[in-house]
Design a protein around this motif. Structure first.
Motif, PDB file in Angstrom:
ATOM      1  N   TRP A  74       0.637  -1.202   0.261  1.00 10.75           N
ATOM      2  CA  TRP A  74      -0.025   0.003  -0.157  1.00 10.75           C
ATOM      3  C   TRP A  74       0.993   1.363   0.038  1.00 10.75           C
ATOM      4  O   TRP A  74       0.465   2.310  -0.618  1.00 10.75           O
ATOM      5  N   ALA A  75       1.908   1.187   0.934  1.00 12.88           N
ATOM      6  CA  ALA A  75       2.819   2.223   0.822  1.00 12.88           C
ATOM      7  C   ALA A  75       3.494   2.665  -0.426  1.00 12.88           C
ATOM      8  O   ALA A  75       3.528   4.025  -0.902  1.00 12.88           O
ATOM      9  N   VAL A  76       3.661   1.700  -1.234  1.00 14.50           N
ATOM     10  CA  VAL A  76       4.596   2.008  -2.405  1.00 14.50           C
ATOM     11  C   VAL A  76       3.688   1.928  -3.695  1.00 14.50           C
ATOM     12  O   VAL A  76       4.252   2.224  -4.708  1.00 14.50           O
ATOM     13  N   ALA A  77       2.727   1.666  -3.636  1.00 15.68           N
ATOM     14  CA  ALA A  77       1.675   1.469  -4.713  1.00 15.68           C
ATOM     15  C   ALA A  77       1.310   2.957  -5.462  1.00 15.68           C
ATOM     16  O   ALA A  77       1.158   2.750  -6.626  1.00 15.68           O
ATOM     17  N   GLY A  78       1.495   4.067  -4.802  1.00 15.33           N
ATOM     18  CA  GLY A  78       1.291   5.155  -5.532  1.00 15.33           C
ATOM     19  C   GLY A  78      -0.446   5.201  -5.629  1.00 15.33           C
ATOM     20  O   GLY A  78      -1.306   4.336  -5.449  1.00 15.33           O
ATOM     21  N   GLU A  79      -0.825   6.515  -6.182  1.00 15.91           N
ATOM     22  CA  GLU A  79      -2.285   6.565  -6.679  1.00 15.91           C
ATOM     23  C   GLU A  79      -3.074   5.585  -7.580  1.00 15.91           C
ATOM     24  O   GLU A  79      -3.848   5.084  -7.138  1.00 15.91           O
TER      25      GLU A  79
END
Length: 112
Positions: A74-79
């Motif tokens: 979730w933290a690295v997924a981006g918008e």
């Protein structure tokens, strides 16, 4: 639904979408752009950390145990990645609550 169930569902959906893109030679969703090979890579990159056997945890930072399996993804997924995650689960009729206090790699974690 907990993070383990969400991760398993998302991994399954990603494989289905990757196979569809490879066979049809076109992106699965219109918003992914025109290059289906780039889309396949993007989706594989997004979910590769989720493919951990059930019951096992794998910390993305040495010495730190994650409290939630989906926290790093979730933290690295981006918008766009976050939209894919929530839209995919919603399309399956599943309810999942994203991590609320996520830190990106390299950010200072002041939780203690």
């Amino acid at each position: 639904m907990d993070d383990d169930e969400a991760a398993a569902t998302l991994t399954h959906l990603a494989v289905i979408q990757i196979r569809a893109m490879a066979r049809r030679r076109q992106p699965f969703h219109p918003w992914m752009g025109d290059d289906y090979v780039v889309c396949i890579g993007w989706l594989a990159d997004l979910v590769h950390n989720l493919a951990v056997p059930r019951g096992r945890t794998r910390s993305w930072r040495p010495g730190r145990k994650r409290s939630r399996r989906m926290e790093h993804t979730w933290a690295v997924a981006g918008e766009i990645g976050r939209k894919w995650i929530t839209d995919s689960l919603e399309a399956e009729g599943l309810v999942w609550k994203p991590p609320s206090d996520t830190f990106l790699p390299g950010e200072r974690d002041n939780r203690g």
